[in-house]
Design an enzyme around this catalytic site. Structure first.
Site, PDB file in Angstrom:
ATOM      1  N   LYS A  52       0.835  -1.212   0.000  1.00  0.00           N
ATOM      2  CA  LYS A  52       0.000   0.000   0.000  1.00  0.00           C
ATOM      3  C   LYS A  52       0.867   1.258   0.000  1.00  0.00           C
ATOM      4  CE  LYS A  52      -3.910  -2.400   1.976  1.00  0.00           C
ATOM      5  NZ  LYS A  52      -4.709  -2.821   3.129  1.00  0.00           N
ATOM      6  N   GLN A  96      -4.967  -1.573   9.323  1.00  0.00           N
ATOM      7  CA  GLN A  96      -4.875  -2.907   8.708  1.00  0.00           C
ATOM      8  C   GLN A  96      -5.523  -3.958   9.614  1.00  0.00           C
ATOM      9  OE1 GLN A  96      -3.794  -3.435   5.606  1.00  0.00           O
ATOM     10  NE2 GLN A  96      -4.083  -5.641   5.735  1.00  0.00           N
ATOM     11  N   ASP A 119     -11.214   2.831   3.448  1.00  0.00           N
ATOM     12  CA  ASP A 119     -11.536   1.396   3.358  1.00  0.00           C
ATOM     13  C   ASP A 119     -13.034   1.189   3.097  1.00  0.00           C
ATOM     14  OD1 ASP A 119      -9.561  -0.582   3.574  1.00  0.00           O
ATOM     15  OD2 ASP A 119      -9.255  -0.179   5.708  1.00  0.00           O
TER      16      ASP A 119
END
Ligand code: GUN
Length: 282
Positions: A52, A96, A119
């Site tokens: 990422k 995460q 997200d």
């Protein structure tokens, strides 16, 4: 011959588009910045986080990585998220998953401000998806829609079967296919006669989480198969939820593992970060 849907190529196209927009924003004096938080040192998570931050570099975005120890308390993590929420230099926040067992993932994902929730996990963004309003969409299902559209695969009127009902993939996937006028069936671990249903699919989204689960007996001739799974098989090779070798000759199009859905998730994360900035500056 099945068309192999090249997720690597399509994700690169999207990242190139992102790069162009990031450059334009820079010319207007606006940097795009993603904060990525990892708690503990799960090796798979470390790879995802690294990928990422590399993608941020590729498209010209800033990134900040926070690597917190496994023993970090929920309160400490909430404090960091709160600081990032009110930091004007941060446009998107990603914590995460999975988090260590002593931290409640729901509490953390709901603590991120919806306008920085790149997200798409916050209930406000999930609700917006349900009612067809503007919001952030979970990156993997959003990436699958892009894969289908950019491969000229029509969704409207098709029977789309989604196997898996997770909040991250299965549920938002079903809603996105519905938005594209697909006829959607969701299957899960308690579904009876799974094979009978998947054999009716024009488009099968395989997100069951079991290596090589779907062989040719689950697939209709000419179907489109999208494989969301990623596993390491016995010989340390990557494989998906679909037994690619057994299925390939029967389908009209299929995503490989690796190089299918995986790279799309990160490309859509970049897209969401830019969207976060555009929504703020407009
Ligand atoms: N873990 C596995 N996939 C994801 C994802 O898309 N976002 C976050 N935050 N964690 C994940």
């Amino acid at each position: 011959m099945a068309k192999i849907i090249d997720g690597k190529k399509i994700s690169t196209e999207i990242k190139e588009e992102c790069k162009t927009v990031v450059t334009q924003l820079k010319e207007k004096g606006k940097e795009v910045c993603l904060a990525v938080v990892q708690v503990g040192a799960d090796p798979a998570s470390s790879v995802y986080v690294r990928n990422k931050t590399r993608a941020c570099e590729y498209v010209g975005m800033l990134s900040r990585t926070y690597e917190l120890p496994e023993e970090t308390t929920q309160e400490e993590l909430l404090t960091l998220v709160n600081e990032l929420n009110y930091d004007d230099g941060v446009d998107g926040i990603l914590v995460q998953l999975p988090l260590p067992k002593h931290i409640n993932e729901d509490v953390i994902t709901q603590s991120i401000l919806p306008e920085k929730d790149v997200d798409g996990f916050h209930n406000q963004n999930v609700g917006a998806l349900v009612t067809g309003q503007e919001g952030f969409i979970s990156c993997t299902p959003a990436g699958i829609i892009e894969l289908l559209k950019r491969s000229n695969i029509e969704i409207e009127g098709k029977h789309c079967v989604v196997v898996g009902r997770s909040n991250i993939v299965g549920k938002p996937m079903a809603l996105l296919l519905l938005k594209e006028n697909g006829t959607v069936t969701i299957c899960h671990s308690k579904t009876k006669n799974l094979k009978e249903i998947t054999k009716q699919a024009d488009i099968l989204i395989a997100a069951i989480g079991k290596p090589k689960f779907f062989d040719d007996s689950y697939i209709r001739e000419g179907a489109v198969v999208i494989d969301v799974g990623i596993h390491r098989s016995g010989n340390n090779k990557l494989c998906g939820d679909v037994d690619f070798e057994k299925v390939e000759s029967k389908v009209s199009a299929i995503t490989p593992v690796p190089g299918g859905v995986g790279p799309m998730t990160i490309a859509m994360l970049m897209y969401n970060c830019i969207k976060a900035v555009q929504r703020r500056v407009q």
